[in-house]
Design a protein around this motif. Structure first.
Motif, PDB file in Angstrom:
ATOM      1  N   THR A   1     -60.635  37.166 -32.746  1.00 14.83           N
ATOM      2  CA  THR A   1     -59.605  36.745 -31.814  1.00 14.83           C
ATOM      3  C   THR A   1     -60.115  36.903 -30.390  1.00 14.83           C
ATOM      4  O   THR A   1     -60.560  37.992 -30.001  1.00 14.83           O
ATOM      5  N   VAL A   2     -60.069  35.807 -29.633  1.00 14.33           N
ATOM      6  CA  VAL A   2     -60.513  35.800 -28.242  1.00 14.33           C
ATOM      7  C   VAL A   2     -59.316  35.462 -27.366  1.00 14.33           C
ATOM      8  O   VAL A   2     -58.582  34.502 -27.650  1.00 14.33           O
ATOM      9  N   LEU A   3     -59.124  36.238 -26.315  1.00 17.51           N
ATOM     10  CA  LEU A   3     -57.983  36.033 -25.420  1.00 17.51           C
ATOM     11  C   LEU A   3     -58.469  35.675 -24.026  1.00 17.51           C
ATOM     12  O   LEU A   3     -59.233  36.428 -23.412  1.00 17.51           O
ATOM     13  N   LEU A   4     -58.049  34.517 -23.547  1.00 19.44           N
ATOM     14  CA  LEU A   4     -58.252  34.102 -22.157  1.00 19.44           C
ATOM     15  C   LEU A   4     -56.878  34.137 -21.508  1.00 19.44           C
ATOM     16  O   LEU A   4     -56.082  33.205 -21.673  1.00 19.44           O
ATOM     17  N   ALA A   5     -56.583  35.217 -20.787  1.00 19.76           N
ATOM     18  CA  ALA A   5     -55.201  35.461 -20.386  1.00 19.76           C
ATOM     19  C   ALA A   5     -55.140  36.117 -19.013  1.00 19.76           C
ATOM     20  O   ALA A   5     -56.144  36.600 -18.481  1.00 19.76           O
ATOM     21  N   GLY A   6     -53.928  36.132 -18.477  1.00 18.50           N
ATOM     22  CA  GLY A   6     -53.688  36.770 -17.185  1.00 18.50           C
ATOM     23  C   GLY A   6     -52.988  38.096 -17.296  1.00 18.50           C
ATOM     24  O   GLY A   6     -52.793  38.789 -16.293  1.00 18.50           O
ATOM     25  N   ARG A   7     -52.598  38.463 -18.501  1.00 21.41           N
ATOM     26  CA  ARG A   7     -51.938  39.759 -18.738  1.00 21.41           C
ATOM     27  C   ARG A   7     -52.268  40.189 -20.162  1.00 21.41           C
ATOM     28  O   ARG A   7     -52.726  39.380 -20.966  1.00 21.41           O
ATOM     29  N   PRO A   8     -52.039  41.452 -20.507  1.00 16.73           N
ATOM     30  CA  PRO A   8     -52.225  41.873 -21.895  1.00 16.73           C
ATOM     31  C   PRO A   8     -51.049  41.420 -22.753  1.00 16.73           C
ATOM     32  O   PRO A   8     -49.908  41.360 -22.283  1.00 16.73           O
ATOM     33  N   TYR A   9     -51.313  41.109 -24.009  1.00 16.76           N
ATOM     34  CA  TYR A   9     -50.272  40.692 -24.943  1.00 16.76           C
ATOM     35  C   TYR A   9     -50.332  41.539 -26.211  1.00 16.76           C
ATOM     36  O   TYR A   9     -51.404  41.959 -26.650  1.00 16.76           O
ATOM     37  N   ALA A  10     -49.168  41.767 -26.791  1.00 14.35           N
ATOM     38  CA  ALA A  10     -49.104  42.364 -28.119  1.00 14.35           C
ATOM     39  C   ALA A  10     -49.586  41.327 -29.132  1.00 14.35           C
ATOM     40  O   ALA A  10     -49.212  40.154 -29.054  1.00 14.35           O
ATOM     41  N   LEU A  11     -50.391  41.759 -30.075  1.00 16.46           N
ATOM     42  CA  LEU A  11     -51.003  40.829 -31.022  1.00 16.46           C
ATOM     43  C   LEU A  11     -50.479  40.994 -32.437  1.00 16.46           C
ATOM     44  O   LEU A  11     -51.006  40.388 -33.371  1.00 16.46           O
ATOM     45  N   GLY A  12     -49.438  41.822 -32.612  1.00 12.00           N
ATOM     46  CA  GLY A  12     -48.878  42.001 -33.940  1.00 12.00           C
ATOM     47  C   GLY A  12     -49.904  42.579 -34.901  1.00 12.00           C
ATOM     48  O   GLY A  12     -50.713  43.434 -34.561  1.00 12.00           O
ATOM     49  N   ARG A  13     -49.904  42.079 -36.108  1.00  8.82           N
ATOM     50  CA  ARG A  13     -50.810  42.591 -37.148  1.00  8.82           C
ATOM     51  C   ARG A  13     -52.274  42.324 -36.822  1.00  8.82           C
ATOM     52  O   ARG A  13     -53.180  42.998 -37.325  1.00  8.82           O
ATOM     53  N   ALA A  14     -52.515  41.349 -35.932  1.00  9.49           N
ATOM     54  CA  ALA A  14     -53.900  41.029 -35.582  1.00  9.49           C
ATOM     55  C   ALA A  14     -54.595  42.193 -34.891  1.00  9.49           C
ATOM     56  O   ALA A  14     -55.831  42.287 -34.920  1.00  9.49           O
ATOM     57  N   ALA A  15     -53.827  43.093 -34.281  1.00 16.78           N
ATOM     58  CA  ALA A  15     -54.438  44.239 -33.602  1.00 16.78           C
ATOM     59  C   ALA A  15     -55.250  45.086 -34.568  1.00 16.78           C
ATOM     60  O   ALA A  15     -56.242  45.713 -34.173  1.00 16.78           O
ATOM     61  N   THR A  16     -54.844  45.110 -35.818  1.00 18.42           N
ATOM     62  CA  THR A  16     -55.574  45.898 -36.819  1.00 18.42           C
ATOM     63  C   THR A  16     -56.275  45.032 -37.863  1.00 18.42           C
ATOM     64  O   THR A  16     -57.216  45.487 -38.513  1.00 18.42           O
ATOM     65  N   GLU A  17     -55.856  43.780 -38.034  1.00 20.36           N
ATOM     66  CA  GLU A  17     -56.411  42.947 -39.103  1.00 20.36           C
ATOM     67  C   GLU A  17     -57.484  41.971 -38.639  1.00 20.36           C
ATOM     68  O   GLU A  17     -58.225  41.440 -39.476  1.00 20.36           O
ATOM     69  N   SER A  18     -57.577  41.702 -37.345  1.00 23.70           N
ATOM     70  CA  SER A  18     -58.669  40.840 -36.879  1.00 23.70           C
ATOM     71  C   SER A  18     -59.995  41.539 -37.114  1.00 23.70           C
ATOM     72  O   SER A  18     -60.114  42.762 -36.934  1.00 23.70           O
ATOM     73  N   ALA A  19     -61.004  40.769 -37.465  1.00 23.53           N
ATOM     74  CA  ALA A  19     -62.338  41.364 -37.633  1.00 23.53           C
ATOM     75  C   ALA A  19     -62.879  41.862 -36.300  1.00 23.53           C
ATOM     76  O   ALA A  19     -63.620  42.844 -36.251  1.00 23.53           O
ATOM     77  N   ALA A  20     -62.490  41.193 -35.235  1.00 26.88           N
ATOM     78  CA  ALA A  20     -62.867  41.633 -33.890  1.00 26.88           C
ATOM     79  C   ALA A  20     -61.898  40.999 -32.900  1.00 26.88           C
ATOM     80  O   ALA A  20     -61.317  39.929 -33.168  1.00 26.88           O
ATOM     81  N   ILE A  21     -61.721  41.658 -31.765  1.00 26.66           N
ATOM     82  CA  ILE A  21     -60.868  41.123 -30.698  1.00 26.66           C
ATOM     83  C   ILE A  21     -61.632  41.231 -29.389  1.00 26.66           C
ATOM     84  O   ILE A  21     -62.156  42.301 -29.037  1.00 26.66           O
ATOM     85  N   VAL A  22     -61.696  40.115 -28.657  1.00 27.03           N
ATOM     86  CA  VAL A  22     -62.369  40.055 -27.361  1.00 27.03           C
ATOM     87  C   VAL A  22     -61.339  39.662 -26.315  1.00 27.03           C
ATOM     88  O   VAL A  22     -60.671  38.630 -26.448  1.00 27.03           O
ATOM     89  N   GLN A  23     -61.214  40.481 -25.282  1.00 27.11           N
ATOM     90  CA  GLN A  23     -60.229  40.232 -24.220  1.00 27.11           C
ATOM     91  C   GLN A  23     -60.947  39.847 -22.937  1.00 27.11           C
ATOM     92  O   GLN A  23     -61.819  40.567 -22.452  1.00 27.11           O
TER      93      GLN A  23
END
Length: 795
Positions: free
Chosen positions: A560-582
């Protein structure tokens, strides 16, 4: 005899134009020679747009202003030109020529030959067509690298100064208090020390290039209720003093900022634009600020229309002048005829006009605008053929290789790896499904004050002016032998779910799925992030969470890659994504940085400047809360973040050892000295961000559980170790006491050396002894970090 006659005929240089005379004498002489109308004319700007043909600037019309006739105004003079480059797409060379010709006209049409001071926005780069779009301030915070931010600001300042601009309306020093606020992308983070140090570095860089830096928004704007733009702020004096004011104080004391912009907000019923205790008592009398205070756009008129503390424009102008506002922006309104009439009929004393005028003229003198040999010719046009404008088109490059390299370095340091189960870096997968609404969107890397998103959207037929590779472009270049399938799945905020099945099929057929989610920057509801684009909750906009959940259900490893202007809650993806890039709007080179991190060409080093929430509704909250603001058994709402302030992973590992403290006791006006060793125990070079947190177990007023008081970046090769020495002044333990005065109390403290606000590695307890100490505005503001000799390698 001939020589004497020639001497008599040589006109004397007026005192105000004579560099041999002191600045104060020059200014006093000019003030004494001016009429009331000429004085007031120096205290306002006019919003203009440069000509793309190289002619004079033209007044810009806005729905909050009346038409301006320059022929009527200019004989009295003009204080400022508002955003000549930042109003419409204009070739930089022709814009510089237009500004030059306009300045010559302004100087020629007033009795004293005074040109205007030109200002521009520069929140994430010079907001001009064709200028480099750097990462937004929230990304600056993610670097934890003031030195790099100073370099960026100096580059921005040089570009602005070269085309004739004098003042930049940046940085934003508001501390994030509620991530739903649309302008979070413009801030540096949720911690006052991080905001202060990064913001001060930006000021130093801008000022080093000769640009007047403008601190904004002074103060309390970011503390609005429910995260709504311009909403009332409920801030007590202690929160104001200990959280909101420190960044401004440091930027004044250490940054050398020459301008401050008042906030739109009111605190406890007093609008900042009419707050004499704030703008004069604290800013000038206590901190010693001697620059100009400028109005946020239309902010003085808002004293009548929004705050209702002034009955008419003249009352609003008088209230602002008394408080300490010197310049009305963006254009003449209350400081024009209404103010002149108010002075004439005795409602506003002329001494207030003279006070503001002296500050304005002192600044213009320092900029060389009153010198006898002043010329409107900017350095970028030196030697150019000014009589044939068409030959100038394209001759000034505001996005050259050095700028782009700097923008890329900043983006590389700003990208934060939030989680990684080992899937990253990717090892040349055969098939990648590249999904999500921001995967193939060029402007997904830009904030709301970038020129393309701020101005360019109103000119759809004009080219962007800069190259914006999408993540699809950079990933396909990074993995030339990989087969890519793309599908947006949904839009940013349209709620359309019809494309989710296609994205799911693409993910199932791939070895790896990369989903690129986030925001679209805009203004006043035209985006999901930016000024006036506030969020009801921190759930992903539109149907993005539904897309994310559907992709998780496929079983294909998901990055999961986030191109954003603020932080967002990601639901289950916070623990189930193989990786998260902010990535927080990482600018024109941002997708190169992200692709490099996904591929392993780069080792991530970014750290979160704001907490990433676990749930979308637990707002407002930041890591700076006291005990009752954290999870407890008296509320069913758990505000614990999914990823805390200061968090960020790398592709290597570090070991922290051998903490030593010279003395565990120090007087309340003394200091502690610590040392520790950090070793890179991984297989590749990497950067550890050493964060120093203070915990005060017992204090006379409620304190946050911990707060950042220092940090440094440490880059180590595999196996390399460094001894780090840290000096911690007791002043850093001070806070605002019960009587409203700053105090350092005797007692026990806990210092935590950590890689995030929730990951301390080494902790020590120290004791402050002796009487209470009352440090003032001259107190120590920093812990000192010194890298010592490398220890011997261990077996």
């Amino acid at each position: 005899m001939t020589a004497n006659v020639a001497e008599e005929k040589t006109p004397a240089v007026p005192v105000w134009n004579d560099r041999a005379v002191s600045v104060s004498e020059r200014v006093d002489a000019l003030v004494g020679a001016m009429t009331l109308r000429e004085k007031i004319a120096q205290l306002y700007g006019v919003w203009v747009g440069a000509s793309d043909e190289g002619g004079d600037v033209a007044p810009h019309q806005h729905d909050m202003e009346e038409a301006v006739d320059l022929d009527v105004l200019l004989p009295a003079g003009l204080g400022q030109l508002t955003r000549p480059f930042g109003t419409a797409p204009v070739d930089p060379a022709l814009g510089a020529l237009s500004l030059m010709r306009s300045q010559a006209r302004i100087a020629a049409e007033n009795r004293f030959g005074i040109p205007a001071l030109a200002h521009e926005e520069c929140l994430a780069g010079f907001a001009a067509w064709g200028a480099t779009a750097y990462p937004v301030p929230l990304s600056w915070g993610a670097t934890f690298d003031p030195v790099l931010v100073r370099r960026m600001a100096a580059a921005i300042g040089r570009d602005m100064r070269a085309v004739g601009v004098h003042q930049g309306l940046a940085p934003v020093l508001d501390v994030v208090r509620d991530a739903r606020w649309g302008r979070v992308e413009e801030t540096i983070g949720e911690d006052p020390y991080l905001v202060a140090t990064i913001g001060t570095a930006y000021v130093q860089g801008l000022e080093s290039a000769g640009i007047v830096a403008t601190l904004k928004h002074f103060v309390g704007y970011s503390a609005s209720r429910a995260g709504r733009n311009l909403a009332p702020s409920s801030v007590g004096p202690r929160e104001r003093a200990d959280v909101l004011l420190p960044p401004f104080e440091m930027a004044v004391r250490e940054g050398g900022a020459r301008s401050v912009m008042h906030a739109y907000t009111d605190l406890d019923g007093i609008p900042a634009a009419a707050d004499e205790d704030l703008l004069t008592g604290l800013l000038r009398d206590t901190w010693g600020f001697d620059g100009t205070v400028v109005a946020d756009y239309f902010g003085i008129a808002f004293l009548t229309t929004l705050h209702a503390i002034a009955g008419d424009w003249a009352d609003a102008a008088g209230a602002a002048l008394r408080a300490g506002v010197d310049v009305e922006l963006p254009t003449v309104k209350t400081f024009g005829a209404p103010l002149e009439e108010a002075v004439t009929d005795g409602r506003v004393p002329e001494t207030l006009i003279d006070r503001a005028l002296r500050r304005v003229l002192t600044q213009k003198t320092a900029l060389g605008l009153l010198d006898a040999d002043w010329t409107p010719l900017p350095s970028a046009l030196t030697g150019a053929d000014l009589d044939t404008p068409d030959t100038l088109r394209g001759s000034i490059d505001l996005d050259g290789p050095a700028n782009r390299a700097l923008a890329r370095t900043l983006a590389e340091e700003a990208v934060v790896l939030l989680s990684n189960d080992g899937i990253l870096p990717l090892t040349a997968p055969r098939r990648i499904a590249l999904l999500g609404p921001n995967a193939d969107e060029p402007t997904a890397v830009l904030g709301c004050y970038s020129f393309p998103q701020h101005i360019g959207v109103h000119h759809p037929h004009s080219p962007l002016g800069i190259t914006l590779p999408t993540l699809r472009d950079t990933l396909t270049a990074e993995f030339p032998d990989t087969r890519f399938a793309t599908a947006p799945g949904t839009g940013i905020d349209d709620g359309d779910t019809s494309g989710i099945p296609e994205a799911v099929r693409a993910a199932r057929d791939a070895d790896i799925a990369v989903v690129v989610l986030g925001d679209r920057a805009g203004l006043f509801g035209r985006g999901t992030s930016g000024e006036g684009c506030d969020a009801e909750s921190l759930a992903l906009p539109g149907a993005q969470q539904q897309l994310l959940d559907a992709l998780l259900d496929t079983g294909t490893p998901l990055v999961t890659v986030l191109l954003a202007g603020r932080p967002y809650a990601l639901g289950r993806a916070a623990t189930e994504s193989a990786a998260i890039v902010q990535a927080f709007f990482p600018g024109e080179e941002g997708t190169h940085a992200i692709a490099g991190i996904l591929a392993g060409r780069l080792n991530p080093s970014g750290r979160l400047p704001v907490s990433v929430p676990r749930t979308p509704g637990a707002q407002p909250t930041t890591y700076l809360g006291p005990r009752l603001a954290h999870a407890n058994n008296v509320s069913n709402i758990d505000p614990t973040p999914a990823f805390p302030f200061g968090h960020g992973l790398t592709y290597t590992t570090f070991h922290w050892t051998d903490l030593a403290v010279d003395h565990h006791e120090a007087p309340t006006d003394g200091a502690f000295t610590l040392a520790l060793t950090i070793r890179n125990t991984g297989r590749r070079p990497g950067t550890e961000t050493v964060q120093l947190y203070l915990h005060d177990p017992v204090a006379s007023v409620v304190q946050p559980l911990q707060r950042l008081i220092g940090y440094t970046r440490l880059t180590l090769d595999p196996g390399q170790a460094q001894r780090l020495h840290v000096t911690v002044p007791a002043d850093l333990a001070s806070f605002t006491g019960r009587d409203g005065q700053r105090i350092t109390e005797p007692g026990t403290l806990e210092l935590r050396l950590a890689s995030s606000s929730t990951q301390p590695h080494l902790t020590t307890h120290l004791t402050l002894t002796g009487p209470e100490h009352h440090p003032d505005h001259t107190r120590h503001l920093h812990a000192e970090f010194v890298v010592g000799q490398e220890p011997a390698a261990r077996a």
